[in-house]
Write a protein that holds these residues in place. Structure first.
Motif, PDB file in Angstrom:
ATOM      1  N   LEU A 211       5.780  15.538   5.541  1.00 46.01           N
ATOM      2  CA  LEU A 211       7.201  15.762   5.285  1.00 46.01           C
ATOM      3  C   LEU A 211       7.948  16.021   6.584  1.00 46.01           C
ATOM      4  CD1 LEU A 211       9.552  16.321   3.264  1.00 46.01           C
ATOM      5  CD2 LEU A 211       8.709  18.689   3.148  1.00 46.01           C
ATOM      6  N   TYR A 212       9.070  15.325   6.757  1.00 49.60           N
ATOM      7  CA  TYR A 212       9.959  15.532   7.902  1.00 49.60           C
ATOM      8  C   TYR A 212      11.290  16.038   7.359  1.00 49.60           C
ATOM      9  CZ  TYR A 212      12.162  14.616  12.453  1.00 49.60           C
ATOM     10  OH  TYR A 212      12.805  14.745  13.670  1.00 49.60           O
ATOM     11  N   ILE A 213      11.790  17.104   7.964  1.00 47.88           N
ATOM     12  CA  ILE A 213      13.071  17.695   7.563  1.00 47.88           C
ATOM     13  C   ILE A 213      13.949  17.801   8.791  1.00 47.88           C
ATOM     14  CG2 ILE A 213      14.220  19.675   6.488  1.00 47.88           C
ATOM     15  CD1 ILE A 213      11.386  20.520   5.460  1.00 47.88           C
ATOM     16  N   CYS A 214      15.187  17.319   8.698  1.00 46.34           N
ATOM     17  CA  CYS A 214      16.147  17.605   9.759  1.00 46.34           C
ATOM     18  C   CYS A 214      17.445  18.103   9.135  1.00 46.34           C
ATOM     19  CB  CYS A 214      16.384  16.400  10.666  1.00 46.34           C
ATOM     20  SG  CYS A 214      17.139  14.953   9.904  1.00 46.34           S
TER      21      CYS A 214
ATOM     22  N   ASP B  91       0.861  -1.175   0.000  1.00 49.06           N
ATOM     23  CA  ASP B  91       0.000   0.000   0.000  1.00 49.06           C
ATOM     24  C   ASP B  91       0.905   1.234   0.000  1.00 49.06           C
ATOM     25  OD1 ASP B  91      -1.637   2.215   0.846  1.00 49.06           O
ATOM     26  OD2 ASP B  91      -3.053   0.809   1.750  1.00 49.06           O
ATOM     27  N   MET B  92       0.649   2.186  -0.875  1.00 50.31           N
ATOM     28  CA  MET B  92       1.501   3.376  -0.953  1.00 50.31           C
ATOM     29  C   MET B  92       1.565   4.125   0.375  1.00 50.31           C
ATOM     30  SD  MET B  92       3.212   3.867  -3.735  1.00 50.31           S
ATOM     31  CE  MET B  92       3.475   5.621  -4.027  1.00 50.31           C
ATOM     32  N   ARG B  93       0.503   4.026   1.165  1.00 46.75           N
ATOM     33  CA  ARG B  93       0.511   4.700   2.466  1.00 46.75           C
ATOM     34  C   ARG B  93       1.531   4.091   3.411  1.00 46.75           C
ATOM     35  NH1 ARG B  93      -5.536   4.146   4.348  1.00 46.75           N
ATOM     36  NH2 ARG B  93      -5.031   2.028   3.660  1.00 46.75           N
ATOM     37  N   ASP B  94       1.955   2.850   3.110  1.00 46.33           N
ATOM     38  CA  ASP B  94       2.924   2.156   3.952  1.00 46.33           C
ATOM     39  C   ASP B  94       4.347   2.270   3.417  1.00 46.33           C
ATOM     40  OD1 ASP B  94       0.943   1.292   5.711  1.00 46.33           O
ATOM     41  OD2 ASP B  94       0.525  -0.502   4.520  1.00 46.33           O
ATOM     42  N   ILE B  95       4.524   3.085   2.386  1.00 40.14           N
ATOM     43  CA  ILE B  95       5.847   3.312   1.814  1.00 40.14           C
ATOM     44  C   ILE B  95       6.335   4.695   2.241  1.00 40.14           C
ATOM     45  CG2 ILE B  95       7.171   3.607  -0.318  1.00 40.14           C
ATOM     46  CD1 ILE B  95       5.289   1.590  -1.631  1.00 40.14           C
ATOM     47  N   THR B  96       7.545   4.748   2.759  1.00 35.91           N
ATOM     48  CA  THR B  96       8.154   6.001   3.209  1.00 35.91           C
ATOM     49  C   THR B  96       9.425   6.235   2.412  1.00 35.91           C
ATOM     50  OG1 THR B  96       7.339   5.646   5.462  1.00 35.91           O
ATOM     51  CG2 THR B  96       9.106   7.246   5.183  1.00 35.91           C
ATOM     52  N   LEU B  97       9.527   7.391   1.773  1.00 42.69           N
ATOM     53  CA  LEU B  97      10.762   7.761   1.085  1.00 42.69           C
ATOM     54  C   LEU B  97      11.671   8.493   2.057  1.00 42.69           C
ATOM     55  CD1 LEU B  97       9.593   9.026  -2.428  1.00 42.69           C
ATOM     56  CD2 LEU B  97      10.218   6.724  -1.698  1.00 42.69           C
ATOM     57  N   VAL B  98      12.931   8.094   2.095  1.00 35.52           N
ATOM     58  CA  VAL B  98      13.936   8.732   2.937  1.00 35.52           C
ATOM     59  C   VAL B  98      15.125   9.092   2.063  1.00 35.52           C
ATOM     60  CG1 VAL B  98      15.484   8.483   4.910  1.00 35.52           C
ATOM     61  CG2 VAL B  98      13.222   7.427   4.977  1.00 35.52           C
ATOM     62  N   GLY B  99      15.632  10.286   2.241  1.00 37.20           N
ATOM     63  CA  GLY B  99      16.829  10.675   1.505  1.00 37.20           C
ATOM     64  C   GLY B  99      17.677  11.627   2.322  1.00 37.20           C
TER      65      GLY B  99
ATOM     66  N   GLY C 196       0.638  10.517 -12.647  1.00 34.71           N
ATOM     67  CA  GLY C 196      -0.717  10.262 -12.185  1.00 34.71           C
ATOM     68  C   GLY C 196      -0.838   9.100 -11.227  1.00 34.71           C
ATOM     69  N   LYS C 197       0.238   8.787 -10.528  1.00 32.31           N
ATOM     70  CA  LYS C 197       0.247   7.657  -9.612  1.00 32.31           C
ATOM     71  C   LYS C 197       0.030   8.114  -8.176  1.00 32.31           C
ATOM     72  CE  LYS C 197       3.468   5.093 -12.554  1.00 32.31           C
ATOM     73  NZ  LYS C 197       4.873   4.612 -12.700  1.00 32.31           N
ATOM     74  N   ALA C 198      -0.339   7.165  -7.332  1.00 26.78           N
ATOM     75  CA  ALA C 198      -0.479   7.457  -5.903  1.00 26.78           C
ATOM     76  C   ALA C 198       0.877   7.821  -5.321  1.00 26.78           C
ATOM     77  CB  ALA C 198      -1.054   6.240  -5.181  1.00 26.78           C
ATOM     78  N   LEU C 199       0.848   8.588  -4.234  1.00 26.38           N
ATOM     79  CA  LEU C 199       2.075   9.072  -3.612  1.00 26.38           C
ATOM     80  C   LEU C 199       2.364   8.307  -2.327  1.00 26.38           C
ATOM     81  CD1 LEU C 199       1.572  12.927  -4.064  1.00 26.38           C
ATOM     82  CD2 LEU C 199       2.586  11.259  -5.653  1.00 26.38           C
ATOM     83  N   PRO C 200       3.622   8.245  -1.932  1.00 27.49           N
ATOM     84  CA  PRO C 200       3.959   7.563  -0.674  1.00 27.49           C
ATOM     85  C   PRO C 200       3.329   8.258   0.516  1.00 27.49           C
ATOM     86  CG  PRO C 200       5.837   8.784  -1.517  1.00 27.49           C
ATOM     87  CD  PRO C 200       4.802   8.813  -2.589  1.00 27.49           C
ATOM     88  N   GLY C 201       3.246   7.522   1.612  1.00 29.81           N
ATOM     89  CA  GLY C 201       2.590   8.065   2.791  1.00 29.81           C
ATOM     90  C   GLY C 201       3.331   9.213   3.431  1.00 29.81           C
ATOM     91  N   GLN C 202       4.657   9.198   3.354  1.00 30.33           N
ATOM     92  CA  GLN C 202       5.447  10.231   4.000  1.00 30.33           C
ATOM     93  C   GLN C 202       6.847  10.269   3.384  1.00 30.33           C
ATOM     94  OE1 GLN C 202       3.543   8.169   6.489  1.00 30.33           O
ATOM     95  NE2 GLN C 202       4.698   6.562   5.433  1.00 30.33           N
ATOM     96  N   VAL C 203       7.509  11.417   3.572  1.00 30.93           N
ATOM     97  CA  VAL C 203       8.858  11.633   3.056  1.00 30.93           C
ATOM     98  C   VAL C 203       9.707  12.202   4.184  1.00 30.93           C
ATOM     99  CG1 VAL C 203      10.284  12.847   1.363  1.00 30.93           C
ATOM    100  CG2 VAL C 203       7.981  12.074   0.724  1.00 30.93           C
ATOM    101  N   ILE C 204      10.911  11.665   4.331  1.00 30.13           N
ATOM    102  CA  ILE C 204      11.845  12.118   5.358  1.00 30.13           C
ATOM    103  C   ILE C 204      13.110  12.602   4.662  1.00 30.13           C
ATOM    104  CG2 ILE C 204      13.247  11.423   7.353  1.00 30.13           C
ATOM    105  CD1 ILE C 204      11.088   9.154   7.750  1.00 30.13           C
TER     106      ILE C 204
END
Length: 304
Positions: free
Chosen positions: A236-239, A139-147, A166-174
Motif C-alpha cells: 500500500l502506498y499513501i500520499c 496476472d493479478m500481481r500485475d494489476i495496480t489499483l489507484v484512487g 474469495g478472489k485473488a488480490l491486486p499486486g498493490q494499491v496506491i
C-alpha cells in the motif's frame, strides 16, 4: 492575521470553485459536475502517451497507453469527486503521467456516479473491471489499483470485496489524499480548515448523502475503510498533504494497515493541496510524487 492564499494552480482552482458554489448555493448537481471537469486543467499533457475510449467488464473509460510501456501491467484508476463528480476526462492526464513513469498501461474508469447509482454499485463496477482483466489473461500481481480522494475509498473497498468473494488480490494499491471517513468527523477537518481550499464538512456530507442512503452504512467496512480489516492486504502506498482537511484519514489508514502487518509506504506532500499529484508536469512536488510512486512500484516488482 490574514487568511492563507493559494500558492499553486490547484489551490487557485479550488478557491475559485468554492467561491462560485458559495455565490450560487443552489447550483444543480449537473452544473457542479461541469465545474469539476475543470480538474483536468491542473495537469499538463504528458508526452508520448495515447488514449483510447474503451470498456472492461461493461464499464466505460479511457485506456492510457504510454509509448514503450508494458500493456500487460495495468493500473486501474478510480477517480475522485465525492462518488458523484469527476470522470475519466478529469484524470486521464494524471494517469498518463503515472503510467508513463511506472512503465504500465492504465484504465481510468467511468464508474456509475451517485446519486443515480448508490453504494455499492461503484464497487461492483470496479470489481467487474478486475474480473474482465483477469479473463483477458492479466496476472493479478500485475494489476495496480489507484484512487484519489473518494476514488481511494473505492480502491480500498474493491480489495475488501475481492477478499469477500474469495478472489485473488491486486499486486498493490496506491491512494492519493484518501477520503475514507463516512462519519464525517476528525480533528483535521477543523484544524486544517484554513489551509485546505476545497474540503469542508458540509460538502463532504452532501456527497455522503448522495452515496449512502442509510446512516447505518457510514461504518460499513466496504463504505468506510477505517472499519475494514487489513490482514493480508496488498502493498500500500499513501500520499497526502499535512495541510489538507483529510490528512487524518491518511494517517489513520497508515496506522491500521501497519498494525495488520501490511507493507505500507507513506509520503507527505508538505504545503500541497488535496490530490496534489494532479499538478503533474506543472509543480515539482507533484512530479516528485509521481517519481516516488514509480520507484516504489518497480522496487516491489523486483522483490516479488
Amino acid at each position: 492575521m490574514s487568511a492563507p492564499v493559494p500558492t499553486d494552480l490547484l489551490g487557485q482552482m479550488y478557491a475559485d470553485w468554492i467561491a462560485e458554489m458559495t455565490k450560487y448555493p443552489d447550483m444543480s448537481l449537473g452544473l457542479l459536475r461541469i465545474v469539476f471537469e475543470d480538474w483536468a486543467r491542473a495537469t499538463t499533457e504528458p508526452t508520448e502517451v495515447s488514449y483510447e475510449e474503451t470498456s472492461f467488464g461493461g464499464v466505460p473509460g479511457i485506456l492510457v497507453m504510454p509509448r514503450d510501456s508494458d500493456p500487460k501491467q495495468m493500473v486501474v484508476l478510480m477517480h475522485g469527486g465525492g462518488f458523484a463528480l469527476g470522470s475519466s476526462a478529469t484524470h486521464r492526464k494524471l494517469a498518463g503521467h503515472l503510467a508513463k513513469a511506472m512503465g504500465t498501461y492504465a484504465f481510468v474508469a467511468d464508474f456509475r456516479l451517485a446519486p443515480e447509482t448508490r453504494f455499492p454499485g461503484q464497487l461492483h463496477d470496479g470489481v467487474a473491471i478486475i474480473d474482465a482483466l483477469v479473463a483477458d489473461g492479466y496476472d493479478m500481481r500485475d494489476i495496480t489499483l489507484v484512487g484519489d480522494s473518494a476514488g481511494a475509498n473505492l480502491a480500498l473497498g474493491m480489495v475488501q470485496m475481492l477478499k469477500q468473494q474469495g478472489k485473488a488480490l491486486p499486486g498493490q494499491v496506491i491512494t492519493m489524499s484518501p477520503w475514507l471517513n463516512m462519519e464525517n468527523n476528525g480533528e483535521t477537518l477543523v484544524t486544517n480548515n484554513d489551509t485546505d481550499f476545497l474540503i469542508a464538512p458540509e460538502g463532504l456530507q452532501g456527497n455522503i448523502d448522495r452515496y449512502l442512503d442509510d446512516p447505518a452504512l457510514w461504518t460499513d467496512p466496504l463504505a468506510n475503510p477505517l472499519y475494514a480489516e487489513y490482514a493480508g492486504f496488498p502493498r500500500l502506498y499513501i500520499c497526502a498533504s499535512p495541510q489538507e482537511s483529510l490528512w487524518d484519514n491518511a494517517t489513520r489508514l497508515d496506522e491500521l494497515a501497519r498494525a495488520a502487518g501490511v507493507d505500507v509506504t507513506f509520503s507527505a506532500g508538505d504545503g500541497m493541496q488535496h490530490v496534489y499529484p494532479l499538478l503533474a508536469g506543472r509543480e515539482p512536488r507533484a512530479d516528485e510524487e509521481i517519481a516516488l510512486i514509480a520507484d516504489w512500484y518497480r522496487a516491489g516488482r523486483a522483490h516479488r
